[in-house]
Motif scaffolding. Structure first.
Motif, PDB file in Angstrom:
ATOM      1  N   ALA A 206      28.678   0.771 -40.835  1.00  0.00           N
ATOM      2  CA  ALA A 206      29.526  -0.360 -41.212  1.00  0.00           C
ATOM      3  C   ALA A 206      29.880  -1.202 -39.998  1.00  0.00           C
ATOM      4  CB  ALA A 206      30.796   0.152 -41.892  1.00  0.00           C
ATOM      5  N   TRP A 207      30.192  -0.545 -38.888  1.00  0.00           N
ATOM      6  CA  TRP A 207      30.495  -1.247 -37.633  1.00  0.00           C
ATOM      7  C   TRP A 207      29.294  -2.077 -37.186  1.00  0.00           C
ATOM      8  CZ3 TRP A 207      29.576   0.912 -32.253  1.00  0.00           C
ATOM      9  CH2 TRP A 207      30.224   0.157 -31.271  1.00  0.00           C
ATOM     10  N   GLY A 276      42.451  -2.378 -33.723  1.00  0.00           N
ATOM     11  CA  GLY A 276      43.082  -3.598 -33.232  1.00  0.00           C
ATOM     12  C   GLY A 276      42.088  -4.541 -32.585  1.00  0.00           C
ATOM     13  N   HIS A 277      41.150  -3.985 -31.836  1.00  0.00           N
ATOM     14  CA  HIS A 277      40.112  -4.799 -31.191  1.00  0.00           C
ATOM     15  C   HIS A 277      39.244  -5.473 -32.243  1.00  0.00           C
ATOM     16  CE1 HIS A 277      36.868  -6.034 -28.551  1.00  0.00           C
ATOM     17  NE2 HIS A 277      37.512  -5.571 -27.495  1.00  0.00           N
ATOM     18  N   LEU A 278      38.865  -4.718 -33.271  1.00  0.00           N
ATOM     19  CA  LEU A 278      38.037  -5.290 -34.336  1.00  0.00           C
ATOM     20  C   LEU A 278      38.790  -6.395 -35.074  1.00  0.00           C
ATOM     21  CD1 LEU A 278      36.316  -2.126 -35.877  1.00  0.00           C
ATOM     22  CD2 LEU A 278      35.536  -3.579 -34.004  1.00  0.00           C
ATOM     23  N   ARG A 301      31.367  -3.337 -27.164  1.00  0.00           N
ATOM     24  CA  ARG A 301      31.267  -2.218 -26.219  1.00  0.00           C
ATOM     25  C   ARG A 301      32.662  -1.689 -25.896  1.00  0.00           C
ATOM     26  NH1 ARG A 301      30.667  -2.909 -19.879  1.00  0.00           N
ATOM     27  NH2 ARG A 301      32.721  -3.745 -20.405  1.00  0.00           N
ATOM     28  N   ASN A 302      33.582  -2.601 -25.590  1.00  0.00           N
ATOM     29  CA  ASN A 302      34.939  -2.185 -25.249  1.00  0.00           C
ATOM     30  C   ASN A 302      35.641  -1.551 -26.449  1.00  0.00           C
ATOM     31  OD1 ASN A 302      34.501  -3.224 -22.708  1.00  0.00           O
ATOM     32  ND2 ASN A 302      35.477  -5.178 -23.151  1.00  0.00           N
ATOM     33  N   ALA A 303      35.406  -2.119 -27.645  1.00  0.00           N
ATOM     34  CA  ALA A 303      35.998  -1.540 -28.855  1.00  0.00           C
ATOM     35  C   ALA A 303      35.543  -0.097 -29.036  1.00  0.00           C
ATOM     36  CB  ALA A 303      35.626  -2.383 -30.075  1.00  0.00           C
ATOM     37  N   GLY A 304      34.233   0.120 -28.900  1.00  0.00           N
ATOM     38  CA  GLY A 304      33.698   1.462 -29.070  1.00  0.00           C
ATOM     39  C   GLY A 304      34.155   2.428 -27.997  1.00  0.00           C
TER      40      GLY A 304
END
Length: 323
Positions: A206-207, A276-278, A301-304
């Motif tokens: 989904a991501w 929150g990043h998404l 990348r940072n979200a993950g």
């Protein structure tokens, strides 16, 4: 037809592709003869291997929590890193061999080594085999179940380049391939698959559909001309809502996986930071230009990493408290 790019951006080993990191060592320091092959492997665009790697690390973190280990297995995490770089390069080379004619019709991709004539299809195929053998050497370091599971992913990788010709959702097939690490990271620890592994795999799919839809926003006009299908074209004016749905589903499925393994404070904190990043990405999608869409895509990348860090810290925190 799309307007041609400037000559320096479209041809020769010194070409700097539109979505490459500016000033990357591939474009500034690598031997000129090696640059087209390094670009085939997308070395100057590291976001791809990061996005392939992160589901591996998520699953490794979940598995460490479930197994009561003090931290995710460092050797496994290193192998996943090396394997992600090698197999992302092999996959991209295969994709470029199949897509070289389509790439010549899209402004962002016509400067790639194959459509611009810097590398022949035969040389690219040999390069792909070499990368694949390196990936196989990495895979053989794991248990037998994980080796078989890793090899099984090649079937999805093989069909992906053709999906943009026959389906409006090639991003879903990309997700099936890019999220495979969600299965491998778990099986490397347990030698089997359990519900948390399937959940984190589905979350990563989904991501992937969400972030790759953002990426596809760069090419909508050229894709229409070239006849390339994509989720960004399919969703059209509802792209923001579709990406929000994908990111929400990724968050919900990850939450269930964390709950099943008994994740603690840091795991939930990592998930909250990830969500929150998404959410910030979704808020900025509307009216995003091509450079803005690329920036949002890269920010995944940072979200993950936020989620991976939360899962790793959860295991470390538990070990410190227990000690």
């Amino acid at each position: 037809m799309p307007e041609p790019l400037p000559l320096h951006a479209t041809s020769g080993p010194d070409a700097v592709l539109p979505d490459a990191l500016k000033g990357h060592w591939v474009d500034t320091r690598a031997p000129r003869a090696a640059r087209p092959f390094l670009k085939l492997a997308r070395i100057e665009r590291p976001i791809g291997w990061w996005l392939l790697l992160l589901p591996c690390w998520w699953a490794a973190g979940l598995a460490a929590i479930a197994a009561g280990r003090p931290y995710p297995d460092p050797w496994h995490c290193l192998l996943f890193l090396i394997g992600a770089i090698l197999m992302r390069g092999a996959g991209c080379t295969f994709n470029d061999i199949i897509d070289r004619k389509l790439d010549a019709e899209v402004a962002r991709t016509r400067g790639r080594p194959l459509p611009s004539g810097q590398v022949t299809a035969k040389a690219a195929a040999l390069f792909m085999v070499a990368l694949s053998l390196g990936g196989l050497a990495v895979l053989l370091q794991f248990n037998r179940f994980t080796i078989v599971l890793g090899i099984a992913s090649l079937a999805i990788v093989a069909i992906y380049p053709f999906m943009k010709r026959i389906t409006n959702m090639p991003q879903f097939v990309l997700g099936l391939a890019f999220s495979w690490g969600g299965l491998l990271g778990w099986s490397a620890v347990f030698g089997r698959l359990d519900p948390p592994a399937y959940l984190i795999y589905a979350a990563a799919i989904a991501w992937t559909v969400g972030y790759d839809t953002i990426y596809a926003m760069q090419d909508i006009e050229d894709d229409v001309i070239a006849g390339i299908k994509s989720s960004a074209r399919y969703f059209g004016d509802h792209t923001r809502e579709a990406v929000a749905l994908c990111f929400g589903l990724a968050t919900a499925l990850t939450a269930i996986a964390i709950w099943l393994v008994g994740g603690g404070f840091f795991a939930w904190l990592g998930l909250a930071a990830f969500a929150g990043h998404l959410g910030r990405q979704v808020a900025r999608i509307a009216g995003a230009s091509a450079p803005e869409a690329l920036m949002l895509f890269r920010s995944n990348r940072n979200a993950g990493l936020l989620l991976a860090a939360g899962l790793a810290l959860d295991t470390i925190g538990r070990a410190l408290l227990a000690g």
